[in-house]
Design an enzyme around this catalytic site. Structure first.
Site, PDB file in Angstrom:
ATOM      1  N   GLU A  91       0.730  -1.297   0.099  1.00  0.00           N
ATOM      2  CA  GLU A  91       0.177   0.062   0.001  1.00  0.00           C
ATOM      3  C   GLU A  91       0.821   1.096  -0.118  1.00  0.00           C
ATOM      4  O   GLU A  91       1.853   1.172   0.491  1.00  0.00           O
ATOM      5  CB  GLU A  91      -0.814   0.210   1.239  1.00  0.00           C
ATOM      6  CG  GLU A  91      -1.587  -1.086   1.640  1.00  0.00           C
ATOM      7  CD  GLU A  91      -2.511  -1.143   2.907  1.00  0.00           C
ATOM      8  OE1 GLU A  91      -2.970  -1.991   3.155  1.00  0.00           O
ATOM      9  OE2 GLU A  91      -1.902  -0.334   3.706  1.00  0.00           O
ATOM     10  N   CYS A 104       3.066   7.837   2.309  1.00  0.00           N
ATOM     11  CA  CYS A 104       3.420   6.996   3.153  1.00  0.00           C
ATOM     12  C   CYS A 104       3.841   5.798   2.300  1.00  0.00           C
ATOM     13  O   CYS A 104       2.913   5.298   1.766  1.00  0.00           O
ATOM     14  CB  CYS A 104       2.248   6.792   4.193  1.00  0.00           C
ATOM     15  SG  CYS A 104       2.451   5.557   5.350  1.00  0.00           S
ATOM     16  N   CYS A 111       5.157  -7.976   7.561  1.00  0.00           N
ATOM     17  CA  CYS A 111       6.084  -7.356   8.383  1.00  0.00           C
ATOM     18  C   CYS A 111       6.244  -8.680   9.443  1.00  0.00           C
ATOM     19  O   CYS A 111       5.369  -9.264   9.693  1.00  0.00           O
ATOM     20  CB  CYS A 111       5.853  -6.163   9.153  1.00  0.00           C
ATOM     21  SG  CYS A 111       7.032  -5.664  10.138  1.00  0.00           S
ATOM     22  N   CYS A 115       3.776  -6.747  15.644  1.00  0.00           N
ATOM     23  CA  CYS A 115       3.441  -5.855  16.754  1.00  0.00           C
ATOM     24  C   CYS A 115       1.818  -5.902  16.627  1.00  0.00           C
ATOM     25  O   CYS A 115       1.131  -6.053  15.715  1.00  0.00           O
ATOM     26  CB  CYS A 115       3.696  -4.311  16.475  1.00  0.00           C
ATOM     27  SG  CYS A 115       5.198  -4.140  16.216  1.00  0.00           S
ATOM     28  N   CYS A 118      -1.167  -3.661  15.069  1.00  0.00           N
ATOM     29  CA  CYS A 118      -0.756  -3.278  13.550  1.00  0.00           C
ATOM     30  C   CYS A 118      -1.140  -4.442  12.737  1.00  0.00           C
ATOM     31  O   CYS A 118      -1.036  -5.510  12.917  1.00  0.00           O
ATOM     32  CB  CYS A 118       0.768  -2.967  13.252  1.00  0.00           C
ATOM     33  SG  CYS A 118       1.449  -2.646  11.922  1.00  0.00           S
ATOM     34  N   SER A 216       9.320   4.038  16.777  1.00  0.00           N
ATOM     35  CA  SER A 216       7.771   3.701  17.430  1.00  0.00           C
ATOM     36  C   SER A 216       8.065   2.909  18.860  1.00  0.00           C
ATOM     37  O   SER A 216       8.646   1.745  18.814  1.00  0.00           O
ATOM     38  CB  SER A 216       7.240   2.431  16.414  1.00  0.00           C
ATOM     39  OG  SER A 216       7.262   3.090  15.227  1.00  0.00           O
ATOM     40  N   ASN A 292      -5.552   3.533  15.887  1.00  0.00           N
ATOM     41  CA  ASN A 292      -6.588   3.110  14.722  1.00  0.00           C
ATOM     42  C   ASN A 292      -6.884   1.828  14.829  1.00  0.00           C
ATOM     43  O   ASN A 292      -6.043   0.868  14.735  1.00  0.00           O
ATOM     44  CB  ASN A 292      -5.678   3.528  13.379  1.00  0.00           C
ATOM     45  CG  ASN A 292      -6.532   3.877  12.214  1.00  0.00           C
ATOM     46  OD1 ASN A 292      -7.797   3.818  12.425  1.00  0.00           O
ATOM     47  ND2 ASN A 292      -5.830   3.775  11.004  1.00  0.00           N
ATOM     48  N   CYS A 335      -1.702   1.591   8.421  1.00  0.00           N
ATOM     49  CA  CYS A 335      -0.745   0.581   8.098  1.00  0.00           C
ATOM     50  C   CYS A 335      -1.279  -0.766   7.675  1.00  0.00           C
ATOM     51  O   CYS A 335      -1.857  -1.290   8.742  1.00  0.00           O
ATOM     52  CB  CYS A 335       0.206   0.468   9.272  1.00  0.00           C
ATOM     53  SG  CYS A 335       1.712  -0.451   8.982  1.00  0.00           S
TER      54      CYS A 335
HETATM   55  N1  SAH Z   1       7.531  -0.794  10.769  1.00  0.00           N
HETATM   56  C1  SAH Z   1       7.891   0.613  11.219  1.00  0.00           C
HETATM   57  C2  SAH Z   1       7.208   1.534  10.134  1.00  0.00           C
HETATM   58  C3  SAH Z   1       5.867   1.183   9.674  1.00  0.00           C
HETATM   59  S1  SAH Z   1       4.609   1.359  10.941  1.00  0.00           S
HETATM   60  C4  SAH Z   1       7.386   1.145  12.574  1.00  0.00           C
HETATM   61  O1  SAH Z   1       6.982   0.208  13.193  1.00  0.00           O
HETATM   62  O2  SAH Z   1       7.826   2.107  13.107  1.00  0.00           O
HETATM   63  C5  SAH Z   1       4.266   3.005  10.933  1.00  0.00           C
HETATM   64  C6  SAH Z   1       3.860   3.686  12.101  1.00  0.00           C
HETATM   65  O3  SAH Z   1       2.423   3.164  12.487  1.00  0.00           O
HETATM   66  C7  SAH Z   1       4.487   3.107  13.510  1.00  0.00           C
HETATM   67  O4  SAH Z   1       4.824   4.125  14.218  1.00  0.00           O
HETATM   68  C8  SAH Z   1       3.385   2.032  14.005  1.00  0.00           C
HETATM   69  O5  SAH Z   1       3.548   1.782  15.421  1.00  0.00           O
HETATM   70  C9  SAH Z   1       2.158   2.682  13.563  1.00  0.00           C
HETATM   71  N2  SAH Z   1       0.883   1.940  13.607  1.00  0.00           N
HETATM   72  C10 SAH Z   1       0.909   0.551  13.300  1.00  0.00           C
HETATM   73  N3  SAH Z   1      -0.334   0.211  13.580  1.00  0.00           N
HETATM   74  C11 SAH Z   1      -1.262   1.406  14.154  1.00  0.00           C
HETATM   75  C12 SAH Z   1      -2.453   1.754  14.555  1.00  0.00           C
HETATM   76  N4  SAH Z   1      -3.311   0.673  14.426  1.00  0.00           N
HETATM   77  N5  SAH Z   1      -2.623   2.715  15.002  1.00  0.00           N
HETATM   78  C13 SAH Z   1      -1.783   3.642  15.255  1.00  0.00           C
HETATM   79  N6  SAH Z   1      -0.638   3.584  14.716  1.00  0.00           N
HETATM   80  C14 SAH Z   1      -0.111   2.495  14.240  1.00  0.00           C
HETATM   81 FE1  SF4 Z   2       5.846  -3.995  11.527  1.00  0.00          FE
HETATM   82 FE2  SF4 Z   2       5.742  -1.473  12.006  1.00  0.00          FE
HETATM   83 FE3  SF4 Z   2       3.634  -2.913  12.069  1.00  0.00          FE
HETATM   84 FE4  SF4 Z   2       5.195  -3.446  13.874  1.00  0.00          FE
HETATM   85  S1  SF4 Z   2       4.285  -1.448  13.853  1.00  0.00           S
HETATM   86  S2  SF4 Z   2       4.190  -4.980  12.705  1.00  0.00           S
HETATM   87  S3  SF4 Z   2       7.226  -2.876  12.777  1.00  0.00           S
HETATM   88  S4  SF4 Z   2       4.863  -2.343  10.515  1.00  0.00           S
END
Ligand code: SAH
Ligand code: SF4
Length: 346
Positions: A91, A104, A111, A115, A118, A216, A292, A335
């Site tokens: 995306e 973005c 990934c 997490c 996510c 993060s 989110n 994301c």
């Molecule tokens: N993997 C990297 C970059 C991609 S995620 C990272 O984790 O930093 C980009 C950002 O979106 C990160 O800060 C991640 O923690 C955040 N993110 C992921 N899922 C989310 C959600 N459901 N609500 C808010 N932020 C989220």
């Molecule tokens: Fe991967 Fe970033 Fe999502 Fe964590 S928040 S699962 S590191 S994309």
């Protein structure tokens, strides 16, 4: 087939030499690719037809097709789901602010970091993106924006994937996009976001990278972070913060910390205090983003009162922060969320 954005300028010269062409053709091709954003070799109008045919037999410009495209209700956010030749989905999201046009972009299909909150983490890891697949996301939107005399002004590596887990391709893509004779975006306009891969952060610092870094963090105690971010057990908070200090020392640059506020989870005053203690006196800024919600996780966003209280507590420690609202919530611009809706979990 060769993906043309994989090539450095020198490698493009080599390719054209092998095809029996003079050097100046490389300059022409490079211009078409990185300043005109053409999507087909046939659009390179100052090339001889025979060369266009040779290029078409040798290389491709765009390998992805558009699986789905969505616009937010206010028209300011556009999200594209690309399908790659091997069936993977990634995306890319365009966010229009007043003067900024921020993209973005994704660095991996899926990934591996898992997490829990996510959508990308919930789907697991498929593969790294190539340099071309990372660069192509930007040039696709550059081409799109050029139709209305707009241009990409900022890039955040906050789409699918962990950029520092695909270190070489991600940073080579940055080099390509910042090339002064090509796309020429300022390095400071590209933010790399990482979940906190400590050795990679140290390497990034050693390389004196000019692209800003965001970490993060999401929790300030190991007990809490372990619950949200599995790799915390490998690189716990102390190691991560040490690497952050190392980065700031080496580069003199301010760090950003990302914090998704999850109701009743990491939005407590205790967490705010622990975070204040961790970051007190550090050259940094905190982005607070109400969670989110995603299909695979039961947590929800913090209330405005909790967000305000959290921010006020941080201020007591002299830690600056901004509350950000995720853009394009109505089109699942978070994301990994569009792929989920279109393709489903599999
Ligand atoms: N993997 C990297 C970059 C991609 S995620 C990272 O984790 O930093 C980009 C950002 O979106 C990160 O800060 C991640 O923690 C955040 N993110 C992921 N899922 C989310 C959600 N459901 N609500 C808010 N932020 C989220
Ligand atoms: Fe991967 Fe970033 Fe999502 Fe964590 S928040 S699962 S590191 S994309």
């Amino acid at each position: 087939m060769l993906q043309i954005y994989d090539l450095t300028y020198d490698e493009l010269i080599d390719l054209l030499t092998k095809l029996g062409e003079p050097k100046f053709r490389a300059q022409q091709v490079w211009n078409w690719l990185y300043t005109k954003y053409v999507t087909e070799f046939a659009e390179m109008r100052n090339l001889p037809k025979a060369l266009i045919e040779k290029l078409e037999e040798t290389a491709v410009i765009h390998t992805a097709t558009i699986a789905s495209e969505q616009h937010s209700s206010d028209g300011q956010t556009k999200k594209v789901l690309f399908q790659l030749p091997d069936g993977q989905y990634i995306e890319t999201v365009l966010m229009r602010y007043e003067k900024r046009r921020t993209l973005c972009i994704s660095t991996q299909a899926g990934c591996a970091m898992g997490c829990v909150f996510c959508a990308t983490g919930q789907m697991g890891f498929f593969r790294n993106l190539t340099v071309s697949e990372i660069v192509a996301q930007v040039l696709y939107f550059a081409h799109d924006l050029a139709q209305t005399d707009e241009r990409v002004t900022n890039i955040v590596m906050m789409g699918m994937g962990e950029p520092l887990h695909n270190y070489n391709n991600t940073l080579t893509a940055v080099d390509r996009l910042t090339d002064e004779n090509g796309f020429n975006l300022g390095a400071r306009k590209i933010t790399i976001s990482t979940v906190g891969l400590v050795p990679a952060i140290r390497r990034y610092a050693d390389e004196q990278r000019q692209t800003p870094l965001a970490i993060s963090l999401h929790a300030a105690t190991d007990a809490e972070r372990d619950k949200l971010i599995p790799i915390n057990s490998r690189w716990p908070i102390d190691d991560l913060i040490e690497a952050c200090h190392y980065y700031i020392e080496k580069t003199g640059r301010r760090l950003t910390f990302e914090w998704a506020l999850i109701s009743g989870e990491n939005d407590t005053i205790e967490q705010a205090r622990a975070l204040g203690n961790l970051l007190h006196g550090m050259l940094c800024h905190v982005n607070l983003i109400p969670l989110n919600p995603t299909a695979g996780y039961s947590g929800g966003p913090s209330s405005k009162e909790r967000v305000d209280a959290f921010q006020a507590e941080l201020a007591n420690y002299g830690v600056s922060s901004t509350v950000r609202v995720r853009r394009g919530i109505d089109i699942q611009a978070g994301c990994g969320q569009l792929r989920d809706r279109v393709v489903g979990s599999r």
